[in-house]
Design a protein around this motif. Sequence first.
Motif, PDB file in Angstrom:
ATOM      1  N   UNK A   1       0.836  -1.199   0.000  1.00 41.63           N
ATOM      2  CA  UNK A   1       0.000   0.000   0.000  1.00 41.63           C
ATOM      3  C   UNK A   1       0.870   1.248   0.000  1.00 41.63           C
ATOM      4  N   UNK A   2       0.219   2.404  -0.282  1.00 35.92           N
ATOM      5  CA  UNK A   2       0.952   3.656  -0.473  1.00 35.92           C
ATOM      6  C   UNK A   2       1.732   4.057   0.765  1.00 35.92           C
ATOM      7  N   UNK A   3       1.135   3.913   1.949  1.00 34.93           N
ATOM      8  CA  UNK A   3       1.815   4.343   3.161  1.00 34.93           C
ATOM      9  C   UNK A   3       3.048   3.488   3.445  1.00 34.93           C
ATOM     10  N   UNK A   4       2.930   2.183   3.222  1.00 31.77           N
ATOM     11  CA  UNK A   4       4.088   1.309   3.424  1.00 31.77           C
ATOM     12  C   UNK A   4       5.214   1.675   2.470  1.00 31.77           C
ATOM     13  N   UNK A   5       4.851   1.978   1.231  1.00 28.60           N
ATOM     14  CA  UNK A   5       5.861   2.374   0.246  1.00 28.60           C
ATOM     15  C   UNK A   5       6.531   3.677   0.646  1.00 28.60           C
ATOM     16  N   UNK A   6       5.755   4.637   1.127  1.00 29.27           N
ATOM     17  CA  UNK A   6       6.310   5.917   1.561  1.00 29.27           C
ATOM     18  C   UNK A   6       7.264   5.718   2.733  1.00 29.27           C
ATOM     19  N   UNK A   7       6.846   4.912   3.715  1.00 27.32           N
ATOM     20  CA  UNK A   7       7.693   4.706   4.888  1.00 27.32           C
ATOM     21  C   UNK A   7       9.005   4.011   4.501  1.00 27.32           C
ATOM     22  N   UNK A   8       8.953   3.116   3.554  1.00 25.83           N
ATOM     23  CA  UNK A   8      10.177   2.462   3.099  1.00 25.83           C
ATOM     24  C   UNK A   8      11.118   3.462   2.434  1.00 25.83           C
ATOM     25  N   UNK A   9      10.546   4.380   1.658  1.00 28.52           N
ATOM     26  CA  UNK A   9      11.380   5.382   0.997  1.00 28.52           C
ATOM     27  C   UNK A   9      11.976   6.349   2.012  1.00 28.52           C
TER      28      UNK A   9
ATOM     29  N   UNK B   1       6.549  12.614  -2.098  1.00 33.33           N
ATOM     30  CA  UNK B   1       5.998  11.332  -1.680  1.00 33.33           C
ATOM     31  C   UNK B   1       4.567  11.469  -1.175  1.00 33.33           C
ATOM     32  N   UNK B   2       4.311  12.520  -0.398  1.00 37.82           N
ATOM     33  CA  UNK B   2       3.006  12.664   0.250  1.00 37.82           C
ATOM     34  C   UNK B   2       1.975  13.400  -0.598  1.00 37.82           C
TER      35      UNK B   2
ATOM     36  N   UNK C   1      -1.132  22.290  -1.525  1.00 38.27           N
ATOM     37  CA  UNK C   1      -1.404  21.169  -0.617  1.00 38.27           C
ATOM     38  C   UNK C   1      -0.912  21.463   0.798  1.00 38.27           C
ATOM     39  N   UNK C   2       0.367  21.769   0.940  1.00 43.31           N
ATOM     40  CA  UNK C   2       1.011  21.950   2.238  1.00 43.31           C
ATOM     41  C   UNK C   2       1.211  23.440   2.533  1.00 43.31           C
TER      42      UNK C   2
ATOM     43  N   UNK D   1       8.066  14.666   7.372  1.00 44.33           N
ATOM     44  CA  UNK D   1       6.945  13.796   6.989  1.00 44.33           C
ATOM     45  C   UNK D   1       5.846  13.790   8.046  1.00 44.33           C
ATOM     46  N   UNK D   2       6.194  14.058   9.303  1.00 42.52           N
ATOM     47  CA  UNK D   2       5.168  14.103  10.344  1.00 42.52           C
ATOM     48  C   UNK D   2       4.071  15.115  10.011  1.00 42.52           C
ATOM     49  N   UNK D   3       4.452  16.330   9.577  1.00 44.02           N
ATOM     50  CA  UNK D   3       3.449  17.352   9.289  1.00 44.02           C
ATOM     51  C   UNK D   3       2.912  17.252   7.866  1.00 44.02           C
ATOM     52  N   UNK D   4       3.657  16.618   6.969  1.00 44.08           N
ATOM     53  CA  UNK D   4       3.156  16.409   5.613  1.00 44.08           C
ATOM     54  C   UNK D   4       2.115  15.303   5.561  1.00 44.08           C
ATOM     55  N   UNK D   5       2.069  14.453   6.581  1.00 41.90           N
ATOM     56  CA  UNK D   5       1.181  13.290   6.555  1.00 41.90           C
ATOM     57  C   UNK D   5      -0.275  13.619   6.841  1.00 41.90           C
ATOM     58  N   UNK D   6      -0.564  14.809   7.346  1.00 43.08           N
ATOM     59  CA  UNK D   6      -1.956  15.164   7.643  1.00 43.08           C
ATOM     60  C   UNK D   6      -2.778  15.145   6.350  1.00 43.08           C
ATOM     61  N   UNK D   7      -3.885  14.429   6.376  1.00 37.35           N
ATOM     62  CA  UNK D   7      -4.722  14.306   5.192  1.00 37.35           C
ATOM     63  C   UNK D   7      -4.430  13.070   4.371  1.00 37.35           C
ATOM     64  N   UNK D   8      -3.385  12.327   4.742  1.00 38.71           N
ATOM     65  CA  UNK D   8      -3.102  11.051   4.092  1.00 38.71           C
ATOM     66  C   UNK D   8      -3.820   9.943   4.871  1.00 38.71           C
TER      67      UNK D   8
END
Length: 289
Positions: A3-11, A30-31, A90-91, A266-273
């Motif tokens: 899934x997208x979140x797993x892929x993002x965390x790996x990157x 990424x986000x 977006x951000x 990524x902590x603050x970019x993740x809002x809305x994901x």
Amino acid sequence: MIDAMTSIKREIARLGAVFDQDINARTRALYAPCVAASTHDLPLSPDVAYGDHPRQKMDVYGCLGARHAPVLLFVPGGGFVSGDKKIDEIFYGNIGRWFAQRGVLTFVMNYRLAPGFQWPAGGHDVRDAINWIHAHAQGLGGDPENLTLFGQSAGAAHVASYLFHPEVRKETLLATRAVLASGVYDLSVRPMPPGFALYYGEDESCYDSRGVLRHVGNADVPLLLSYSEFDPPFLAIPTLRLAEAIANQRGKMPKIVYLEGHNHVSNVLSFGSDDDSYGNEILAFINER
């Protein structure tokens, strides 16, 4: 299929515990596809001035018809020399939208930047924005007596200056609680972050007094501190030192959230994901009684 979140965390893990403008841009890329769907929710009021300088503006995100909503002020990072309340479409509107959709009247602010404006200008701008919010939040459906400050990176340093430093606030504390994410509170940290000397000055003999560790007794608001797994050490260790100073002062540890799989932004970019974990921690903190 990953899934997208797993892929993002790996990157993010592959990028490692480093941070610079390239990592910043790559993390946003990424986000962006994960939060773009919420960009149709525009600010209730963009570019509200809380001071006379062009940078002293806030975007306001609220719920129509709200009354006595909790209030949040987000202070973004930028290494003291850059950053913006609206990096793009977006951000950081994602943060304003995320909290507003959950019943929180949210302000996302800009502040004056170094080298033109040095310490304590950022803390003063947080103070002035809070004073404006306290005077006007009720007319926007918010409760000014229920105000959470949320600062990230340089923004967290400015919020901490407002909370703790006697040369910055110089008046009654108007915040109910504060979230401090990966800020620099201990000015002895090395290597020196980019933009650090441009804001705090070249004279290192002033750093101890301009930091907040020796001043934590000046505010007793509830705190939620966070740092990320892939923060560089010089951006993670100050949070632990702040927690130690607060524990020594108050006799108990503040709340600390360790953000596994995240880097410095990524902590603050993740809002809305699909990854609401950090937002839910903050929302629960806001709603504590």
